[in-house]
Structure formats: C-alpha cells, structure tokens
Design a protein around this motif. Structure first.
Motif, mmCIF file in Angstrom:
data_model
loop_
_atom_site.group_PDB
_atom_site.id
_atom_site.type_symbol
_atom_site.label_atom_id
_atom_site.label_comp_id
_atom_site.label_asym_id
_atom_site.label_seq_id
_atom_site.Cartn_x
_atom_site.Cartn_y
_atom_site.Cartn_z
ATOM 1 N N ARG A 180 32.923 49.014 50.193
ATOM 2 C CA ARG A 180 31.671 49.599 49.423
ATOM 3 C C ARG A 180 31.519 48.909 47.882
ATOM 4 O O ARG A 180 32.401 48.062 47.829
ATOM 5 N N LYS A 181 30.348 49.088 47.504
ATOM 6 C CA LYS A 181 30.036 48.399 46.268
ATOM 7 C C LYS A 181 30.919 48.483 45.081
ATOM 8 O O LYS A 181 31.165 47.697 44.303
ATOM 9 N N ASP A 182 31.521 49.880 45.164
ATOM 10 C CA ASP A 182 32.158 50.206 44.090
ATOM 11 C C ASP A 182 34.023 50.258 44.481
ATOM 12 O O ASP A 182 34.694 50.585 43.598
ATOM 13 N N ALA A 183 34.176 49.253 45.429
ATOM 14 C CA ALA A 183 35.694 49.070 45.662
ATOM 15 C C ALA A 183 36.246 48.353 44.765
ATOM 16 O O ALA A 183 35.714 47.126 44.254
ATOM 17 N N ARG A 184 37.523 48.674 44.611
ATOM 18 C CA ARG A 184 38.207 47.986 43.512
ATOM 19 C C ARG A 184 39.037 46.969 44.152
ATOM 20 O O ARG A 184 39.044 46.589 45.598
ATOM 21 N N LYS A 185 39.533 45.915 43.331
ATOM 22 C CA LYS A 185 40.152 44.502 43.974
ATOM 23 C C LYS A 185 41.201 44.998 45.134
ATOM 24 O O LYS A 185 41.134 44.432 46.009
ATOM 25 N N LYS A 186 42.064 45.732 44.626
ATOM 26 C CA LYS A 186 43.230 46.042 45.775
ATOM 27 C C LYS A 186 42.451 46.502 47.155
ATOM 28 O O LYS A 186 42.981 46.023 48.326
ATOM 29 N N GLU A 187 41.242 47.168 47.180
ATOM 30 C CA GLU A 187 40.645 47.807 48.231
ATOM 31 C C GLU A 187 40.054 46.706 49.195
ATOM 32 O O GLU A 187 39.962 46.611 50.363
ATOM 33 N N ARG A 188 39.440 45.792 48.201
ATOM 34 C CA ARG A 188 38.695 44.645 48.776
ATOM 35 C C ARG A 188 39.574 43.633 49.567
ATOM 36 O O ARG A 188 39.574 43.305 50.625
ATOM 37 N N LEU A 189 40.892 43.459 48.923
ATOM 38 C CA LEU A 189 41.847 42.547 49.431
ATOM 39 C C LEU A 189 42.373 42.931 50.729
ATOM 40 O O LEU A 189 42.431 42.127 51.830
ATOM 41 N N ASN A 190 42.563 44.278 50.707
ATOM 42 C CA ASN A 190 43.132 44.799 51.931
ATOM 43 C C ASN A 190 42.064 44.746 53.123
ATOM 44 O O ASN A 190 42.680 44.499 54.211
ATOM 45 N N THR A 191 40.852 44.960 52.835
ATOM 46 C CA THR A 191 39.781 44.826 53.971
ATOM 47 C C THR A 191 39.746 43.446 54.382
ATOM 48 O O THR A 191 39.467 43.110 55.622
#
Length: 348
Positions: free
Chosen positions: A171-182
């Motif tokens: 999602r556009k509002d995803a934080r770094k931890k969430e983005r890296l996990n994806t």
C-alpha cells in the motif's frame, strides 16, 4: 446485549487467549509437511492421470487453508508466546500461502478494529454498499458493484486478484518494515517457483500449483465472505458501533462437519475470534463451548450458507442484508427520501 454484558463476555473469553507450544508444534507438523507430500504425490499422479493430479491438488488446497490459519494466528501474535517465533513462522507460512506477512498483518488488524463499522469500510474487508449508497451511486458505480458481487467474479477472479496482485504490492502508506517484508517474500517466491519450473516444467507446475493455490484462495474468500455476510449481520455507524457486538453479532458461527472444521483450523468459530483475536485457533471451539452467551451467535451450516450468495446490499434501517431485487423495490418506494440524503461512500 447491554454494555455490561458485552464487557463481561470479553472477560469470560480472555482465559482462552493462551498459546500452547505443544499444540502449536503438533499443528505445524500435521499441516505443513502434508502440503509438500501431497504436492509431490500430485506431480507423481501426472504419470497416471491429469484428473488424479487435479484431485490430489485440491486435497492439498485444504492443507494450504490450514497453513493460512497458522499464518493468520501469527499475525495476531497468538500462535506462539514469543513475538519473534510468530514473525518467523508467519513469514514462512506467508511464502507457502502467497501472502506478505507484515502487509497482511496490518490490514487485518484494521479489519478487526473496523469490522461492521459503516463509517470505516475499505481496508481488509469485502466491499459492501448500503441500499442508500447504491441508490445514490452512478450507473457505472452500480455496474462495478454488481460485477464485484457476482459469485463468478468474487470466487472466480477474486482468488487470482488476491494472490497475483493484492498480495504482491504494498500500500502507498506502507512503512519500511512492511515494504521490505513484501519484497523478501516476492523474491523468495520468484526463486522458489523458478526452481520448480526448471525441475518439472511450467505445464506441470502450473497445473499442480495453480489448482492448489486457486482452490485454497477461493475457499479462503468463501470463509471470509460467509462469516460476515448473513441476513441479520450487525452493522452500525461509528457513533453506535460497539466492538463486542460487532464480534458476536457481526461474525457468524459456521458449523462445519468435523473434517472441514479441522481442515479450516476452527475458523468457523469466527465470532470467538473477533471477540478475542489472541485466542489461538485450537482454543476457539473450547472458548465457544465453555462460554454460554456465545451459543447465541448466528449459526450457519453448509446448507444455509448458500443462501448468503443472495445478499448483496445492507439495509441499515432494517438491520439486514437484502437482494438486488429487494433493493430495487426499496429504492422505488423511497426515491424522494434517498435523493434528499447526503451522499456517503464506504471510504469516508
């Protein structure tokens, strides 16, 4: 149900919100290895019959659903007491089920915090319009909603969208931890799937993995749909919304045959899960049985659950889901009153 009773109900279920390392370990062992064993058997079955391979892949899909329940518990921090263990197992099961752990964890927490709240729809839920919103919608918005709510789309295209698109992007509002996990899960999937295609060929891979994951995703969407879409399901505006009522009256008890209850990780006790998300799946039935007030939750069987396919719009005035045919009659009868009301969307 009074506020005092709802608070007490929440307290009554609290003792069951304890993970058991032995039970969690046993569940891992009787769930994940069978996925790999059945996958291998499906591949070997291709030498005998494509139909047999498809049949074995469908059986494997139920173990994928059960794997997803473990993933789901990890996102709630309920499968293990240790946070790190939940994160590790959650990420691994996320790879097996094609869901990014951190992304789904956040979206699902929003779903729990806003379930049945008419003013906070839009994240982690199935698109539901009220009859008035539908009446005020444009021709194209109505067409889009009817298309979305068509069972062939919801359970046919829905699984493909879920695993191929929604689960692959942040999602556009995803934080770094969430983005890296994806990103991590996507990279693992690319490497894993590339290796399998190289070993057995894309045709065999697509047949086995495709049938297994499509069936599992379709079952998952159905379970989520039926546990929140029933005739007298609870929905309220923010000012009157109550968390406990949303859990007990806005989530159903899906009474399944024992084998299906096991295969779906007891998620049919959805009213218990929404009331206390920290209750691990293997304690949900016990919490239901030993908490008498929970016996009053709306009970749906395999037979009666099919009726929910008819329900397309929610009527806040009468506190019930209705069909498109009933909505047409309602709109015709109340056209003037509807036109005078301010327009509201599900994302407001």
């Amino acid at each position: 149900m009074s506020k005092e009773k709802t608070k007490q109900l929440h307290k009554d279920v609290a003792p069951f919100a304890k993970s058991d390392l032995k039970k969690s370990t046993i569940q891992l062992l009787n769930t994940i290895p069978p996925v790999f064993i059945l996958w291998f058997l499906a591949y070997q079955s291709l030498k005998v019959s494509v139909i047999l391979a498809i049949a074995v892949s469908i059986v494997a899909a139920f173990f994928v659903v059960r794997t997803f329940i473990i993933f789901h518990d990890c996102t709630h921090g309920s499968f293990f007491r240790n946070k790190k263990a939940n994160n590790i197992v959650g990420t691994i099961t996320g790879v097996l089920t094609l869901f990014p752990y951190e992304k789904w964890k956040r979206e699902h927490s929003i779903h729990h915090a806003t379930s049945s709240n008419l003013d906070k729809r839009g994240v982690g839920d199935i698109w539901v319009m009220t009859v008035e919103e539908y009446a005020q919608a444009s021709k194209w918005e109505r067409l889009g909603y009817r298309f979305y709510r068509n069972p062939l789309v919801l359970f046919g295209l829905g699984p493909l969208y879920l695993v191929l698109i929604a689960g692959r992007f942040n999602r556009k509002d995803a934080r770094k931890k969430e983005r890296l996990n994806t990103y991590l899960i996507n990279v693992i999937l690319v490497l894993l799937y590339s290796g399998l295609i190289w070993l057995i060929g894309w045709q065999a891979f697509l047949l086995i993995q495709g049938v297994m994951m499509f069936t599992a995703a379709m079952l998952g969407i159905w379970l989520f749909y039926i546990q929140h879409t029933f005739e007298d399901s609870y929905f309220e505006e923010e000012s009157d919304w109550d968390y406990v009522k949303a859990a007990v009256e806005g989530s159903s008890y899906y009474q399944l045959p024992r084998v299906l209850q096991w295969a779906t990780g007891n998620i049919g006790f959805h009213h218990v899960h929404h009331l206390a998300p920290r209750v691990p799946n293997y304690n949900l039935e016990m919490a239901h049985e030993l908490t008498p007030p929970l016996h009053n939750a709306t009970t749906i069987t395999l037979k009666t659950s099919l009726e929910s396919l008819r329900y397309r719009l929610y009527d806040p005035a009468n506190k019930t889901f209705i069909t498109f045919k009933e909505a047409k009659q309602f709109i015709t009868k109340n056209k003037l009153a509807i036109d005078l009301k301010p327009k509201r969307t599900r994302f407001e």
